[in-house]
Design a protein around this motif. Structure first.
Motif, PDB file in Angstrom:
ATOM      1  N   TYR A 180       0.827  -1.208   0.000  1.00  0.00           N
ATOM      2  CA  TYR A 180       0.000   0.000   0.000  1.00  0.00           C
ATOM      3  C   TYR A 180       0.860   1.256   0.000  1.00  0.00           C
ATOM      4  O   TYR A 180       0.460   2.291  -0.516  1.00  0.00           O
ATOM      5  N   GLU A 352      -6.705   1.907   2.894  1.00  0.00           N
ATOM      6  CA  GLU A 352      -6.754   0.446   2.888  1.00  0.00           C
ATOM      7  C   GLU A 352      -7.337  -0.095   4.187  1.00  0.00           C
ATOM      8  O   GLU A 352      -7.014   0.369   5.283  1.00  0.00           O
ATOM      9  N   ARG A 354      -7.459  -3.722   6.127  1.00  0.00           N
ATOM     10  CA  ARG A 354      -6.806  -5.023   6.030  1.00  0.00           C
ATOM     11  C   ARG A 354      -6.977  -5.784   7.345  1.00  0.00           C
ATOM     12  O   ARG A 354      -7.174  -5.192   8.411  1.00  0.00           O
ATOM     13  N   HIS A 370      -3.126   7.496  -0.841  1.00  0.00           N
ATOM     14  CA  HIS A 370      -2.251   6.745   0.055  1.00  0.00           C
ATOM     15  C   HIS A 370      -0.881   7.395   0.216  1.00  0.00           C
ATOM     16  O   HIS A 370      -0.108   7.014   1.094  1.00  0.00           O
TER      17      HIS A 370
END
Length: 429
Positions: A180, A352, A354, A370
């Motif tokens: 990422y 993100e 996760r 990001h």
């Protein structure tokens, strides 16, 4: 203050500031009085939903009745003798259970300590004794504890390492895969190979230490393919592989140890935190031949493997099986990721999301970019969350990751209540 005078968070905070050094930070000026499963009540009677779990210590919930009963029973029998002087059965029982469950190739042995840092320190000692080599490799963003060797392994300067050097020599860091943020598995393996060329010959490396899922580093997950590559490199050069499972272990990811998801078997495993549900206990588990490489007297500690802590650890291992905690962790992870994805649909600042089992986190970034991680947004969210009755922790190399460590045993309604607070506050900030 007299014992009969009712304390407030404010008065206790003033006493804390006067009597406890600033080097130990306290995230919130709120003092716990009682806790049960996934809820905490402060000394003023306010209720909080606990998404922090004592930094990953309460996987089986605050004050689980079976753990509390085991502690009470042991307290009435033996508090302390020092295992090195006069041993006791709970130590042996817990070691047997850990040896039977640990993903170690062949027979295993376990030694108990008091903290995660102590476990890492001793894993390094064992690895050096077993191999006759000095070098240790760990990862950027990794957190392994606050003692000097553990700090040397830790891959983050501020706030952990600043002002405390020099650190132990022959410790090296390579990047942890964080796709990422632009770090691929190949980048990490290339960095390791470059390290072998530029800084230390692999024949001088005793061990590579890795968190299968980074804790403080941001809940980045080492993929099965990456762990298999590390295992192959270790086998090629006679290097030991240490799995630091202090935060990712004991059912947090849906397996007893996170590395089990990969099928890779490490040579040594360190564990602590949820091992004993809040009692100070840690362990190093490893191959018998490696564990027995240290001469008698080379390992130990006055309080290491305290009988009361061992009793709690045995209770934790039993209830993980009896109450299906591993499957509950899988279910919790599915719920968290599903709900967070729903929140993300209306909030561009969530990056993100996760997770591995119940070990779930999400990034806060500016407008979905990001390249722009927002520690400021994370700080605002955790601060506001406490005001709304939710204990929430941030982490990560950039300080922008929100990690969720709610007890795996939490009722679904309480988990959703906490997530609703997050959703509401993300709209406000």
């Amino acid at each position: 203050m007299t014992g009969n005078q009712k304390q407030t968070n404010k008065t206790l905070w003033e006493r804390r500031l006067k009597n406890v050094p600033r080097g130990v930070t306290t995230a919130y000026p709120v003092f716990a009085e009682k806790a049960k499963n996934a809820e905490i009540w402060d000394i003023e009677g306010k209720r909080f939903i606990d998404f922090g779990g004592g930094i990953g210590v309460q996987n089986t919930g605050h004050c689980h009745p079976k753990v509390v009963a085991a502690i009470h029973k042991q307290v009435d029998q033996v508090l302390h003798t020092a295992f090195q002087i006069m041993p006791y059965e709970p130590y042996i029982v817990l070691a047997e259970k850990l040896n039977a469950k640990a993903p170690i190739d062949g027979e295993a042995k376990t030694i108990l300590f008091s903290s995660g840092a102590e476990a890492l320190e001793n894993a390094v000692k064992i690895a050096r004794a077993a191999t006759g080599r000095p070098g240790i490799i760990s990862f950027l963003g990794g957190f392994h504890g606050r003692t000097m060797m553990a700090l040397a392994l830790t891959g983050k300067v501020i706030p952990y390492k600043k002002g405390f050097g020099p650190f132990s020599s022959d410790v090296y860091h390579i990047p942890f895969p964080m796709e990422y943020h632009g770090v691929t598995e190949d980048d990490s393996i290339k960095a390791l190979n470059n390290l072998f060329k530029a800084d230390i010959d692999p024949s001088r490396v005793a061990a590579i230490a890795i968190e299968p899922v980074q804790g403080e580093g941001g809940f980045y997950i080492a993929s099965p393919s990456f762990l298999k590559k590390l295992r192959a490199i270790c086998d090629e050069h006679g290097i030991l592989l240490i799995a630091d499972e202090v935060q990712s272990g004991f059912a947090r990811t849906g397996k007893l140890f996170a590395i089990e998801h990969s099928g890779v078997k490490p040579d040594l495993i360190t564990t602590a935190k949820s091992l004993a549900a809040g009692m100070p206990l840690s362990a190093v588990i490893g191959k018998t031949s490696i564990m027995d490489s240290v001469e008698p007297g080379g390992l130990g500690g006055t309080y290491a493997g305290n009988p009361v802590a061992c009793a709690a650890g045995i209770a934790v291992m039993d209830l993980i099986e009896e109450e299906g905690i591993l499957q509950k962790s899988v279910n919790l992870g599915k719920l968290l990721i599903q709900e967070l994805n729903e929140i993300k649909k209306t909030n561009t600042n969530i990056g993100e999301i996760r997770g591995l089992g119940g070990m779930v986190a999400f990034e806060l970034v500016e407008n979905g970019d990001h390249h722009k991680p927002s520690a400021d947004m994370a700080k605002k969210l955790t601060t506001k969350a406490l005001e709304h009755g939710l204990v929430l922790l941030s982490c990560g190399v950039y300080g922008n990751v929100i990690r969720i460590l709610v007890p795996i045993t939490a009722e679904e309604s309480i988990v959703k209540e906490g997530l609703n607070i997050i959703a509401k506050l993300l709209k406000e900030i």
